[in-house]
Design an enzyme around this catalytic site. Structure first.
Site, PDB file in Angstrom:
ATOM      1  N   TYR A 180       0.880  -1.169   0.000  1.00  0.00           N
ATOM      2  CA  TYR A 180       0.000   0.000   0.000  1.00  0.00           C
ATOM      3  C   TYR A 180       0.919   1.221   0.000  1.00  0.00           C
ATOM      4  O   TYR A 180       1.660   1.433   0.968  1.00  0.00           O
ATOM      5  CB  TYR A 180      -0.886   0.038   1.247  1.00  0.00           C
ATOM      6  N   TYR A 186      -6.684  -5.904   9.963  1.00  0.00           N
ATOM      7  CA  TYR A 186      -6.490  -6.417   8.602  1.00  0.00           C
ATOM      8  C   TYR A 186      -6.749  -7.922   8.523  1.00  0.00           C
ATOM      9  O   TYR A 186      -7.351  -8.408   7.563  1.00  0.00           O
ATOM     10  CB  TYR A 186      -5.074  -6.092   8.118  1.00  0.00           C
TER      11      TYR A 186
HETATM   12  C1  PHB Z   1      -6.991  -7.119  -4.531  1.00  0.00           C
HETATM   13  O1  PHB Z   1      -7.880  -7.103  -5.402  1.00  0.00           O
HETATM   14  O2  PHB Z   1      -6.019  -7.882  -4.625  1.00  0.00           O
HETATM   15  C2  PHB Z   1      -7.093  -6.172  -3.378  1.00  0.00           C
HETATM   16  C3  PHB Z   1      -8.046  -5.170  -3.357  1.00  0.00           C
HETATM   17  C4  PHB Z   1      -8.117  -4.291  -2.294  1.00  0.00           C
HETATM   18  C5  PHB Z   1      -7.221  -4.419  -1.235  1.00  0.00           C
HETATM   19  C6  PHB Z   1      -6.271  -5.430  -1.238  1.00  0.00           C
HETATM   20  C7  PHB Z   1      -6.211  -6.318  -2.315  1.00  0.00           C
HETATM   21  O3  PHB Z   1      -7.256  -3.546  -0.196  1.00  0.00           O
END
Ligand code: PHB
Length: 393
Positions: free
Chosen positions: A203, A386
């Site tokens: 991120y 998370y």
């Molecule tokens: C994903 O589509 O891999 C994805 C989408 C949103 C997130 C994390 C992963 O926060």
């Protein structure tokens, strides 16, 4: 008209609707699921990819999926990139949990196969779905794939029919409240044929806006970057997309691995909750009752968590516990919904750039990221959220 009598009619055959039907089946409760989308259409719709530890346990322990373990990727941590450097949060060390990278469409494929193997009644590709809750028992009417009109009479109807829910609109005027928030940006999401740039998700906070590096397979990657809400995917050719990713994530020895882009889309960004999630014999689950922005990947996990609670409420109700069993559903589900609303909102505001933000705002965001990645307690707060909070009760 073809008429069916069942205990629970479920509108929506996405992961929420199918998991509910599956759990009910295991409890000896009969259900019929209908969806206006075809099975292939649902299976190929690209959605988010992260499953909380508890979501994985539900899928594995109830016999839906071994593939999540054998083919999914366990992630023991996540990376936040800011000020040009990577900062890792170690979930295992902090809270003893992990998340799994296993796309939502694979969750659907596993659930659909399980329901089929158990001879579940799931009708894909229906049309004109409508719910009537005016009589003693609720009724779902629709047109079968072959054009014939059909009706299902049930003890309960569950609306797991997504953010544009028909079921939600069936609630009488004034029977529910809504909370809503819009954001001044969206996500540009794409799939690329390239090797992974990193083993875990990144991120990234940058001077040019947010970006997310996720994965799918050894040869296909999933990425996102913050864009304007009205952005049109067709105006972004591969060079423009990669140039945008590069300026948001490259530097200090890190380089995004590039390749041909195979799918592009702009994702809406909003927060929404409606409550109560029940009116009489009609109950809502998943996106039909709440939407979160994708930062933090809570949408699917929240839908599965709703369904676990709803399954208990329905089982109790059908065993004769009375309306009390249904009443408690909203309160029990909403506790987690609002935690996830806060978490998704918080992750979003910590990571995204807003037009007109002052230097103070930007440095404050970096301070927050430093706190979350640099302090054990800050990191544990993020790791717990998370990987998914334990149920409150
Ligand atoms: C994903 O589509 O891999 C994805 C989408 C949103 C997130 C994390 C992963 O926060």
């Amino acid at each position: 008209m073809k008429s069916t009598r069942t205990q629970v009619a479920v509108v929506g055959a996405g992961p929420a609707g199918l998991l509910l039907s599956h759990l009910l089946h295991r409890s000896g409760i009969d259900s019929v699921v209908v969806d206006i989308r075809g099975r292939e259409e649902i299976a190929t719709t690209i959605r988010a990819g992260i499953l909380e530890a508890g979501s994985v346990r539900t899928l594995v322990d109830t016999g839906v999926s071994d593939r999540v373990i054998t083919e999914g990727d366990r992630h023991d941590g996540v990376v936040f990139r800011f000020g040009g450097d990577n900062h890792r949060i170690d979930f295992q060390e902090l809270v003893g949990e992990s998340v799994w990278l296993y796309p939502q469409n694979d969750v659907f494929v596993d659930l659909a196969a399980r329901r089929e193997a158990d001879q579940g009644d799931v009708r894909y590709g229906v049309a004109d779905t409508a719910v009537d809750i005016s009589g003693e028992r609720p009724v779902v009417t629709f047109t079968e794939m072959d054009g014939r009109p059909a009706r299902i009479e049930a003890d309960l109807v569950v609306g797991a029919d997504g953010s544009r829910s028909v079921c939600r609109k069936t609630f009488p005027e004034g029977a529910r409240r809504e909370w809503f928030r819009e954001y001044p940006f969206a996500w540009f999401g794409f799939l690329a044929e390239a090797p992974p740039s990193h083993p875990e998700l990144i991120y990234a906070h940058s001077d040019h806006g947010f970006a997310l590096v996720s994965q799918r397979t050894p040869t296909v990657q999933r990425m996102y970057f913050q864009c304007a809400p009205g952005e049109r995917p067709e105006e972004w050719d591969d060079d423009r997309v990669w140039a945008e990713m590069r300026r948001r994530v490259n530097g200090n020895g890190f380089e995004i691995r590039e390749g041909p882009i195979t799918g592009k889309m702009v994702l809406p960004f909003r927060s929404f909750v409606t409550a109560p999630m029940r009116h009489g014999r009609l109950l809502l689950a998943g996106d039909a009752a709440h939407t979160v922005p994708p930062t933090g990947a809570k949408g699917l996990n929240l839908a599965l968590a709703d369904v676990k609670v709803l399954h208990e409420s329905i089982t109790d109700f059908l065993a004769g516990a009375g309306d009390r069993a249904l009443d408690s559903y909203t309160e029990r589900a909403l506790d987690r919904v609002w935690k996830a609303q806060h978490f998704s909102y918080w992750m979003t505001t910590m990571l995204h750039s807003v037009d007109g933000a002052s230097d103070f705002d930007i440095e404050r965001q970096r301070g927050e990221l430093s706190l979350v990645t640099g302090s054990r307690h800050g990191a544990a707060y993020l790791a717990e959220a998370y990987t998914g909070w334990q149920p409150a009760r």
